[in-house]
Scaffold this motif. Structure first.
Motif, mmCIF file in Angstrom:
data_model
loop_
_atom_site.group_PDB
_atom_site.id
_atom_site.type_symbol
_atom_site.label_atom_id
_atom_site.label_comp_id
_atom_site.label_asym_id
_atom_site.label_seq_id
_atom_site.Cartn_x
_atom_site.Cartn_y
_atom_site.Cartn_z
ATOM 1 N N THR A 2 0.809 -1.211 0.000
ATOM 2 C CA THR A 2 0.000 0.000 0.000
ATOM 3 C C THR A 2 0.840 1.257 0.000
ATOM 4 N N ASP A 3 0.291 2.326 -0.568
ATOM 5 C CA ASP A 3 0.916 3.640 -0.550
ATOM 6 C C ASP A 3 1.004 4.109 0.894
ATOM 7 N N SER A 4 2.158 4.676 1.265
ATOM 8 C CA SER A 4 2.336 5.106 2.647
ATOM 9 C C SER A 4 1.345 6.180 3.051
ATOM 10 N N ALA A 5 0.752 6.879 2.053
ATOM 11 C CA ALA A 5 -0.213 7.926 2.372
ATOM 12 C C ALA A 5 -1.467 7.366 3.023
ATOM 13 N N SER A 6 -1.724 6.074 2.823
ATOM 14 C CA SER A 6 -2.932 5.487 3.396
ATOM 15 C C SER A 6 -2.725 5.051 4.846
ATOM 16 N N ILE A 7 -1.484 5.079 5.337
ATOM 17 C CA ILE A 7 -1.212 4.663 6.703
ATOM 18 C C ILE A 7 -1.659 5.756 7.669
ATOM 19 N N PHE A 8 -2.468 5.373 8.643
ATOM 20 C CA PHE A 8 -3.011 6.326 9.609
ATOM 21 C C PHE A 8 -2.163 6.280 10.865
ATOM 22 N N ALA A 9 -1.512 7.396 11.194
ATOM 23 C CA ALA A 9 -0.627 7.412 12.360
ATOM 24 C C ALA A 9 -0.803 8.678 13.178
ATOM 25 N N THR A 10 -1.972 9.295 13.095
ATOM 26 C CA THR A 10 -2.203 10.528 13.851
ATOM 27 C C THR A 10 -2.981 10.233 15.113
ATOM 28 N N GLY A 11 -2.764 11.041 16.111
ATOM 29 C CA GLY A 11 -3.483 10.864 17.356
ATOM 30 C C GLY A 11 -4.250 12.102 17.749
ATOM 31 N N ASN A 12 -4.561 12.968 16.786
ATOM 32 C CA ASN A 12 -5.248 14.208 17.114
ATOM 33 C C ASN A 12 -6.032 14.697 15.909
ATOM 34 N N ILE A 13 -7.291 14.255 15.799
ATOM 35 C CA ILE A 13 -8.170 14.739 14.745
ATOM 36 C C ILE A 13 -9.453 15.252 15.399
ATOM 37 N N PRO A 14 -10.193 16.121 14.725
ATOM 38 C CA PRO A 14 -11.396 16.694 15.343
ATOM 39 C C PRO A 14 -12.415 15.619 15.724
ATOM 40 N N ASP A 15 -13.081 15.841 16.850
ATOM 41 C CA ASP A 15 -14.200 15.006 17.297
ATOM 42 C C ASP A 15 -13.834 13.547 17.522
ATOM 43 N N ALA A 16 -12.615 13.294 17.960
ATOM 44 C CA ALA A 16 -12.205 11.937 18.338
ATOM 45 C C ALA A 16 -11.214 12.060 19.489
ATOM 46 N N PRO A 17 -11.171 11.079 20.380
ATOM 47 C CA PRO A 17 -10.220 11.149 21.499
ATOM 48 C C PRO A 17 -8.779 11.228 21.007
ATOM 49 N N ARG A 18 -7.954 11.940 21.754
ATOM 50 C CA ARG A 18 -6.541 12.090 21.389
ATOM 51 C C ARG A 18 -5.725 10.916 21.928
ATOM 52 N N SER A 19 -4.844 10.421 21.097
ATOM 53 C CA SER A 19 -3.956 9.335 21.525
ATOM 54 C C SER A 19 -2.490 9.764 21.470
ATOM 55 N N ASP A 20 -2.256 11.070 21.381
ATOM 56 C CA ASP A 20 -0.883 11.576 21.313
ATOM 57 C C ASP A 20 -0.424 12.154 22.646
ATOM 58 N N LEU A 21 -1.091 11.773 23.725
ATOM 59 C CA LEU A 21 -0.736 12.253 25.065
ATOM 60 C C LEU A 21 -0.515 11.039 25.977
ATOM 61 N N PRO A 22 0.608 10.348 25.811
ATOM 62 C CA PRO A 22 0.828 9.067 26.502
ATOM 63 C C PRO A 22 0.746 9.146 28.020
ATOM 64 N N GLU A 23 1.199 10.260 28.618
ATOM 65 C CA GLU A 23 1.157 10.363 30.070
ATOM 66 C C GLU A 23 -0.278 10.349 30.575
#
Length: 557
Positions: A2-23
């Motif tokens: 697959t094209d790397s552009a299709s890989i989802f690796a974000t933890g901060n998008i509108p109207d969804a819980p954030r997963s980029d705050l590990p602490e």
């Protein structure tokens, strides 16, 4: 690949819980565990009746129990606040949440996007509930998790948002219970939603690729994975080592890749399509955007392409039943000439009216009378346009046959080559044992055993869960009906002929199938119309069916 552009690796998008705050995720997990917000903890707190009602999306009994528990035991206040906030969607005073969850507090929940302030009270912005499963007898394989998703229809007002992320529901748990669990290097969770299937796959697969057409769904999945990283044996700093999240439709994100196991709870709901309709007008968690049952048909036809040799796929689906046809005719047409092993089990069949009512209520589309009437009529017109008189729901198992060199086994492997194709279409609408996955796996193994061995030379025994029933008229010399019943698995019932009942009664492992059939032929034969070869062939076929269904087992299996 697959094209790397299709890989989802974000933890901060509108109207969804954030997963980029590990602490904050670590603090939340510790607080939830400390307050007893677990499957067992909540069940004990609410009691059996209120828990059962909550599983039916009825909140009132749990609301009553929660209020009474706090009055009777101030020590239950912390768990009551957490249960009320997320399971019952009742806003709580910030000081109550701060006391119940002292590590993360209200401020941390706001930062994660799990709650919002409503007139000064803490209100759930997303659902967060305990989930888990028991360990195996050896103590391995169990898990205690928390799963976040969008608030369900019974927790909020109005029609669901079209990009609604579904939580733990009957369909997802059905697929969990149905899946045959075996070690696999690479697995695919197609249409992951909030990640339920991926959680289970991680316990018996080295790597899981989870796909979804919804970016919000992948954000919820990523949040859930990292919140439960310890229980799922994940490295939060290197999630991609075991999980790859891919954004895209159906098999597009994994084109050119192959998997040993694919599981999918696809958006299989048959929904009327309108001219010029956009994806934003569809409920992504259930509507595939194709007319009729084409979404399921497309997957059945194309999953072969992403399965490794010997790889299997398991999914749920709907199929249309046109007037004057058997339910199995349409699913069979999806497999013509594919060479794919297949097993369809229809669990339910409903008419167009009941189908429309079910799914309009599911999305809370019944609250506006005018909209409900218009949508209901659209469902009926859509089904009538294809002459559909019924809609089936059930479980689907598919397998890509292994290479010849790998498929044959047993003493006569050179004669059998690849295992004979499994092609089963059956209706089982009565209650079955859950989880049924181990029993389905055992059935597949028996079918493969039959394809690789000479049944006539086998020594068989009656399975431990099998009982026999005999019914006869009062005063009759012989029973008119002889039944074999299974107490486990698919709990089948088999009507036996006199000769087959005699065969089963002799299956103690001492004599071979050939020897028992020979003895029965000598005992029952002798008449002018008796044809020994036809008798032996017919009885051997019936014995094979009993082995395939698990009534009889090869000795030692």
């Amino acid at each position: 690949m697959t094209d790397s552009a299709s890989i989802f690796a974000t933890g901060n998008i509108p109207d969804a819980p954030r997963s980029d705050l590990p602490e904050l995720l670590v603090a939340l997990a510790a607080d939830l565990r400390a307050v007893g917000y677990t499957v067992d903890g909540v069940a004990a707190f609410l009691g059996a009746a209120a828990s059962s009602a909550l599983n039916r999306d009825q909140l009132i009994p749990a609301l009553i129990v929660t209020g009474q528990a706090v009055k009777a035991d101030p020590g239950a206040r912390a768990l009551a606040a957490v249960v009320s906030l997320w399971l019952l969607a009742v806003p709580q005073p910030p000081e109550e949440i701060d006391a119940a969850l002292p590590g993360i507090r209200t401020a941390g929940l706001l930062e994660l996007g799990l709650v919002e302030l409503d007139d000064g009270a803490v209100a759930a912005k997303a659902d967060l509930r305990p989930y888990g499963w028991d360990a195996n007898e050896d103590g391995s394989g169990g898990a205690e998790l928390w799963v976040s998703s969008d608030l369900a229809a019974h927790q909020r007002a109005g029609v669901l948002r079209h990009d609604h992320v579904l939580g733990i529901g009957q369909a997802s748990t059905t697929l969990v219970q149905t899946t045959i669990r075996r070690h696999t290097e690479r697995a695919l969770d197609l249409g992951t939603g909030c990640g339920i299937q991926t959680f289970h796959l991680l316990h018996h697969c080295d790597h899981v690729t989870a796909t979804d057409i919804s970016e919000r769904a992948l954000a919820f999945t990523r949040f859930n994975l990292l919140l439960n990283a310890e229980a799922l044996h994940l490295d939060p700093k290197n999630l991609e080592a075991r999980v790859s999240l891919r954004l895209g439709s159906l098999l597009e994100p994994v084109a050119g890749e192959h998997f040993g196991l694919v599981v999918s709870n696809p958006p299989f709901v048959i929904t009327p399509r309108s001219t010029g309709e956009s994806a934003s007008e569809q409920f992504t968690y259930r509507d595939g955007g194709l007319p009729g049952d084409d979404i399921v048909a497309s997957l059945v036809r194309t999953l072969f392409g992403v399965l490794a040799p010997g790889g299997t796929a398991q999914m749920l689906g709907n199929w249309e039943i046109t007037a004057g046809t058997r339910w199995s005719e349409r699913p069979k047409s999806w497999l013509d000439g594919s060479g794919t092993d297949a097993w369809f089990i229809q669990r339910e069949q409903v008419g167009p009216e009941q189908y429309a009512e079910t799914w309009l209520q599911d999305a809370s589309e019944t609250r506006d009378r005018g909209h409900y009437q218009e949508s209901y009529a659209a469902y009926l017109a859509d089904f009538a346009s294809r002459n559909v008189e019924g809609i089936g729901f059930g479980m689907i198992w598919l397998r890509r046959p292994a290479d010849t060199a790998n498929a044959a086994s047993g003493e006569n492997a050179a004669d059998t080559g690849n295992a004979a194709a499994i092609s089963r279409f059956e209706e089982i609408t009565y209650p079955i044992e859950q989880p049924v996955g181990p029993h389905l796996g055992a059935s597949v193994e028996r079918a493969d055993w039959l394809a690789a061995h000479h049944l006539a030379e086998a020594h068989l025994v009656v399975a431990e869960d099998v009982t026999e029933e005999r019914h006869q008229r009062p005063g009759a010399e012989h029973p008119g009906v002889i039944l074999l019943r299974q107490g486990a698995g698919l709990r089948r019932t088999n009507l036996l002929s006199t000769e087959l009942a005699g065969f089963v009664s002799a299956c103690d492992g001492e004599l071979s199938v050939r020897q028992i059939i020979g003895a029965l032929a000598a005992l029952l034969g002798g008449g002018e119309d008796f044809e020994p070869e036809a008798f032996r062939a017919g009885l051997l076929e019936e014995v094979g069916n009993l082995v395939r269904d698990g009534f009889l087992l090869p000795e030692g299996h």
